[in-house]
Design a protein around this motif. Structure first.
Motif, PDB file in Angstrom:
ATOM      1  N   GLU A  65       3.741  -7.367  -9.217  1.00  0.00           N
ATOM      2  CA  GLU A  65       3.759  -5.894  -9.182  1.00  0.00           C
ATOM      3  C   GLU A  65       3.889  -5.269 -10.575  1.00  0.00           C
ATOM      4  O   GLU A  65       3.262  -4.251 -10.842  1.00  0.00           O
ATOM      5  CB  GLU A  65       4.885  -5.386  -8.276  1.00  0.00           C
ATOM      6  N   LYS A 114       0.572  -0.764  -0.409  1.00  0.00           N
ATOM      7  CA  LYS A 114       1.734  -1.062   0.452  1.00  0.00           C
ATOM      8  C   LYS A 114       1.796  -0.056   1.608  1.00  0.00           C
ATOM      9  O   LYS A 114       1.605   1.142   1.409  1.00  0.00           O
ATOM     10  CB  LYS A 114       3.014  -0.979  -0.386  1.00  0.00           C
ATOM     11  N   SER A 115       2.046  -0.559   2.801  1.00  0.00           N
ATOM     12  CA  SER A 115       2.260   0.232   4.016  1.00  0.00           C
ATOM     13  C   SER A 115       1.000   0.856   4.599  1.00  0.00           C
ATOM     14  O   SER A 115       1.086   1.682   5.505  1.00  0.00           O
ATOM     15  CB  SER A 115       3.304   1.333   3.787  1.00  0.00           C
ATOM     16  N   LYS A 127       2.810  -1.860  -3.885  1.00  0.00           N
ATOM     17  CA  LYS A 127       3.493  -0.568  -4.014  1.00  0.00           C
ATOM     18  C   LYS A 127       2.931   0.232  -5.177  1.00  0.00           C
ATOM     19  O   LYS A 127       2.707   1.430  -5.079  1.00  0.00           O
ATOM     20  CB  LYS A 127       4.990  -0.765  -4.194  1.00  0.00           C
ATOM     21  N   SER A 128       2.666  -0.449  -6.307  1.00  0.00           N
ATOM     22  CA  SER A 128       2.153   0.273  -7.475  1.00  0.00           C
ATOM     23  C   SER A 128       0.742   0.818  -7.214  1.00  0.00           C
ATOM     24  O   SER A 128       0.386   1.885  -7.718  1.00  0.00           O
ATOM     25  CB  SER A 128       2.187  -0.608  -8.719  1.00  0.00           C
ATOM     26  N   ARG A 154      -0.276   1.820  -4.198  1.00  0.00           N
ATOM     27  CA  ARG A 154      -0.032   2.982  -3.339  1.00  0.00           C
ATOM     28  C   ARG A 154       0.387   4.199  -4.178  1.00  0.00           C
ATOM     29  O   ARG A 154      -0.121   5.302  -3.985  1.00  0.00           O
ATOM     30  CB  ARG A 154       1.053   2.672  -2.313  1.00  0.00           C
ATOM     31  N   ASP A 155       1.269   3.986  -5.141  1.00  0.00           N
ATOM     32  CA  ASP A 155       1.711   5.089  -5.992  1.00  0.00           C
ATOM     33  C   ASP A 155       0.533   5.711  -6.750  1.00  0.00           C
ATOM     34  O   ASP A 155       0.425   6.932  -6.860  1.00  0.00           O
ATOM     35  CB  ASP A 155       2.774   4.610  -6.982  1.00  0.00           C
TER      36      ASP A 155
END
Length: 170
Positions: free
Chosen positions: A18, A42-43, A57-58, A60-61
């Motif tokens: 990540e 992510k998600s 996650k990164s 998604r951000d």
């Protein structure tokens, strides 16, 4: 804009953790309308058969920041499908299941003159002769087992759990 990079998974090509991925995603232009990545954010259409979220996650951000019209990806074969958000249509376009069997239909995305996006599943007979020939050859290669196969996801549950634990402690 497209990128082959995705979260670390064994020692396959184009894998990063990540922290490294955050730098990769920073290069996505802010005016991107169509984003194509190997793995999911992510998600979002990222749950494997063990119920684990396998997305980045990164990523998604960055997607929340850029707000592309379309974000297409695959990698998590069992999460095939479409999800809509306010700004982005997410498409997990994995054609094969986790056993690398070609079971999911191709998805065609049309963008009309006023910017409306309508993906729809197509029967192979609805495709142009040229596209149909490409899809049929790919399906036949998969049936003959000619694609390079990685480990079954069932073999990787422990590794993914370790990566998630490491990610949560960083």
């Amino acid at each position: 804009y497209g990128s082959p990079w995705t979260r670390q998974f064994y020692t396959w090509a184009f894998m990063k953790d990540e922290k490294e991925l955050k730098d990769v995603w920073a290069t996505i232009p802010n005016d991107t309308d169509i984003l194509i990545t190997h793995g999911p954010p992510k998600s979002i259409l990222d749950i494997n058969d063990e119920g684990q979220r396998c997305g980045s996650k990164s990523l998604r951000d960055k997607v929340w920041e850029v707000k592309p019209l379309i974000h297409a990806f695959g990698h998590i074969h069992e999460a095939y499908g479409v999800m809509n958000s306010t700004h982005t249509k997410f498409l997990n376009l994995s054609v094969c299941n986790r056993k690398y069997q070609p079971v999911n239909k191709p998805v065609v995305v049309d963008i009309n003159d006023v910017g409306e996006i309508e993906p729809e599943e197509k029967d192979i007979n609805d495709l142009s002769p040229e596209t149909r020939a490409i899809v049929e050859e790919g399906l036949e290669q998969a049936r003959r087992g000619e694609f390079v196969k990685g480990p079954d996801m069932e073999d990787c549950a422990e590794l993914i759990a370790e990566m998630d634990k490491k990610e949560n402690t960083e």
